[in-house]
Design a protein around this motif. Structure first.
Motif, PDB file in Angstrom:
ATOM      1  N   ASP A   1       0.960  -1.207  -0.155  1.00  0.00           N
ATOM      2  CA  ASP A   1      -0.053   0.012  -0.196  1.00  0.00           C
ATOM      3  C   ASP A   1       0.939   1.335   0.013  1.00  0.00           C
ATOM      4  OD1 ASP A   1      -2.105  -1.841   0.137  1.00  0.00           O
ATOM      5  OD2 ASP A   1      -2.415  -1.616   2.427  1.00  0.00           O
TER       6      ASP A   1
ATOM      7  N   SER B   1      -5.725   0.075   6.704  1.00  0.00           N
ATOM      8  CA  SER B   1      -5.621  -1.118   5.883  1.00  0.00           C
ATOM      9  C   SER B   1      -5.297  -2.520   6.468  1.00  0.00           C
ATOM     10  CB  SER B   1      -4.141  -1.031   4.873  1.00  0.00           C
ATOM     11  OG  SER B   1      -3.930  -2.259   4.223  1.00  0.00           O
TER      12      SER B   1
ATOM     13  N   ASN C   1      -8.942  -3.711   7.981  1.00  0.00           N
ATOM     14  CA  ASN C   1      -9.435  -4.466   7.050  1.00  0.00           C
ATOM     15  C   ASN C   1      -8.896  -5.735   6.845  1.00  0.00           C
ATOM     16  OD1 ASN C   1     -11.630  -2.893   6.095  1.00  0.00           O
ATOM     17  ND2 ASN C   1     -10.574  -2.403   4.093  1.00  0.00           N
ATOM     18  N   THR C   2      -7.465  -5.939   6.777  1.00  0.00           N
ATOM     19  CA  THR C   2      -6.728  -7.078   6.757  1.00  0.00           C
ATOM     20  C   THR C   2      -6.995  -8.039   8.116  1.00  0.00           C
ATOM     21  OG1 THR C   2      -4.897  -6.204   5.736  1.00  0.00           O
ATOM     22  CG2 THR C   2      -4.443  -8.231   6.736  1.00  0.00           C
TER      23      THR C   2
ATOM     24  N   SER D   1     -14.931   0.618   2.477  1.00  0.00           N
ATOM     25  CA  SER D   1     -14.096   1.400   1.727  1.00  0.00           C
ATOM     26  C   SER D   1     -14.747   2.519   0.815  1.00  0.00           C
ATOM     27  CB  SER D   1     -13.364   0.470   0.692  1.00  0.00           C
ATOM     28  OG  SER D   1     -12.397  -0.441   1.474  1.00  0.00           O
TER      29      SER D   1
ATOM     30  N   GLY E   1      -5.258  -0.352  -0.358  1.00  0.00           N
ATOM     31  CA  GLY E   1      -5.439  -1.112   1.041  1.00  0.00           C
ATOM     32  C   GLY E   1      -6.593  -2.163   0.772  1.00  0.00           C
ATOM     33  N   THR E   2      -7.663  -1.635   0.208  1.00  0.00           N
ATOM     34  CA  THR E   2      -9.121  -2.668   0.043  1.00  0.00           C
ATOM     35  C   THR E   2      -8.565  -3.860  -0.666  1.00  0.00           C
ATOM     36  OG1 THR E   2     -10.436  -0.866   0.144  1.00  0.00           O
ATOM     37  CG2 THR E   2     -11.298  -2.819  -0.652  1.00  0.00           C
TER      38      THR E   2
ATOM     39  N   SER F   1      -5.332  -5.016  -1.322  1.00  0.00           N
ATOM     40  CA  SER F   1      -4.268  -5.798  -0.469  1.00  0.00           C
ATOM     41  C   SER F   1      -4.934  -6.675   0.406  1.00  0.00           C
ATOM     42  CB  SER F   1      -3.216  -5.122  -0.072  1.00  0.00           C
ATOM     43  OG  SER F   1      -3.607  -4.196   1.126  1.00  0.00           O
ATOM     44  N   SER F   2      -5.867  -6.068   1.406  1.00  0.00           N
ATOM     45  CA  SER F   2      -6.413  -6.703   2.346  1.00  0.00           C
ATOM     46  C   SER F   2      -7.419  -8.093   2.035  1.00  0.00           C
ATOM     47  CB  SER F   2      -7.394  -5.690   3.393  1.00  0.00           C
ATOM     48  OG  SER F   2      -8.384  -5.507   2.661  1.00  0.00           O
TER      49      SER F   2
END
Length: 308
Positions: A149, A179, A182-183, A226, A258-259, A261-262
């Motif tokens: 990110d 981020s 979310n992860t 998001s 971030g959305t 990648s999570s």
């Protein structure tokens, strides 16, 4: 997933090449210099302000002009008597209110050091927190996704030559926190589903099914969260002040990255790490050679003069 991974890898690679060759477009916070803000009821013109800076023998970095307000950034550090000289010049010429903020080399170095440590400590804190709450493989996957990110934001800022200032660092830290939230939601669902399985007998295909199930169950939640966060950011980009434009752009890039990648980067990395562990756990050892004993049955033969 693969096309997205290829696109993000390409953007990051191009951005890092540009950072290595031309560097980032640093603001006066990290380059040093002075920002002069002029507010007046008169109409300001860019060409005239450029001539004013030449007359004052100031090296122009950036010039943002609105109808009754202007922001001038110069590489010179204005202090002492020079501050009064510049202030009086613009006050007398434009009947303006003048605000001058200078960043010396000492302040520049301090800001740069603080920016580096703030990001480093944030990432280290995430590693410790996730390792304690989950396990180390979750932490490694999360941190790599966070780096993805951050690098995406840096790469796009480098490609578009957007200014990197203190606001940029604030956006980076905000995205790291967003981020990782979310992860953790995705990882928490993965852990919940794994708790229903027999971990000792689990295969890599079964682990893959568990991860995909967790992603499907959390995807709608992550996307809706998001989108609701993106709406005010987009509104601020078009309707907000130009002073926070780069902050909002960094937030926009970071929220999208971030959305992604999570939902895809961190679970995929977790699958790779845990898949290797499962292979090691289920890898058969060397089979011991069995000693085969062949018993020969003796057949009684009839020999003349002996047993016949």
């Amino acid at each position: 997933m693969k096309p997205c991974a290829i696109i993000s890898s390409l953007i990051i690679t191009l951005g890092l090449i540009l950072v290595g060759t031309k560097g980032l477009n640093l603001g006066i916070d990290y380059r040093g210099g002075t920002e002069i803000t002029i507010k007046t009821e008169q109409k300001l013109e860019e060409k005239q302000l450029e001539k004013d800076l030449q007359e004052l023998k100031l090296d122009q970095l950036e010039l943002i002009v609105m109808e009754e307000e202007a922001h001038l950034k110069v590489s010179d550090v204005i202090k002492g008597n020079d501050t009064d000289k510049v202030t009086n010049y613009f006050e007398e010429k434009y009947e303006a209110k003048v605000d001058i903020g200078a960043v010396s080399n000492l302040v520049k170095k301090e800001l740069t050091k603080n920016a580096f440590y703030s990001i480093l400590f944030a990432i280290l804190g995430m590693i410790i927190y996730i390792s304690l709450r989950f396990k180390f493989s979750y932490a490694v996957s999360s941190v790599v996704a966070l780096l993805h990110d951050v690098l995406m934001i840096v790469a796009i800022f480098a490609l578009c030559r957007l200014e990197v200032s203190v606001m940029f660092i604030a956006a980076i830290l905000a995205i790291i926190g967003y981020s990782i939230n979310n992860t953790i939601v995705t990882f928490d669902r993965i852990r919940e589903e794994l708790g229903k399985q027999n971990r000792e007998k689990m295969t890599k295909e079964e682990l893959k099914e568990v991860v995909n199930l967790a992603i499907r169950e959390t995807m709608s939640r992550s996307l809706f969260t998001s989108i609701t966060t993106l709406l005010p950011v987009i509104a601020l980009i078009f309707l907000g002040s130009s002073a926070i434009l780069n902050f909002n752009l960094a937030m926009l890039i970071g929220l999208v990255a971030g959305t992604y990648s999570s939902l895809f980067v961190s679970p995929y990395l977790f699958l790779l790490l845990e898949g290797k562990r499962l292979k090691k756990a289920t890898k058969p050892g060397k089979k011991k050679k069995k000693r085969i004993v062949i018993r020969e049955e003796l057949e009684e033969r009839s020999i003349k003069g002996v047993n016949s």
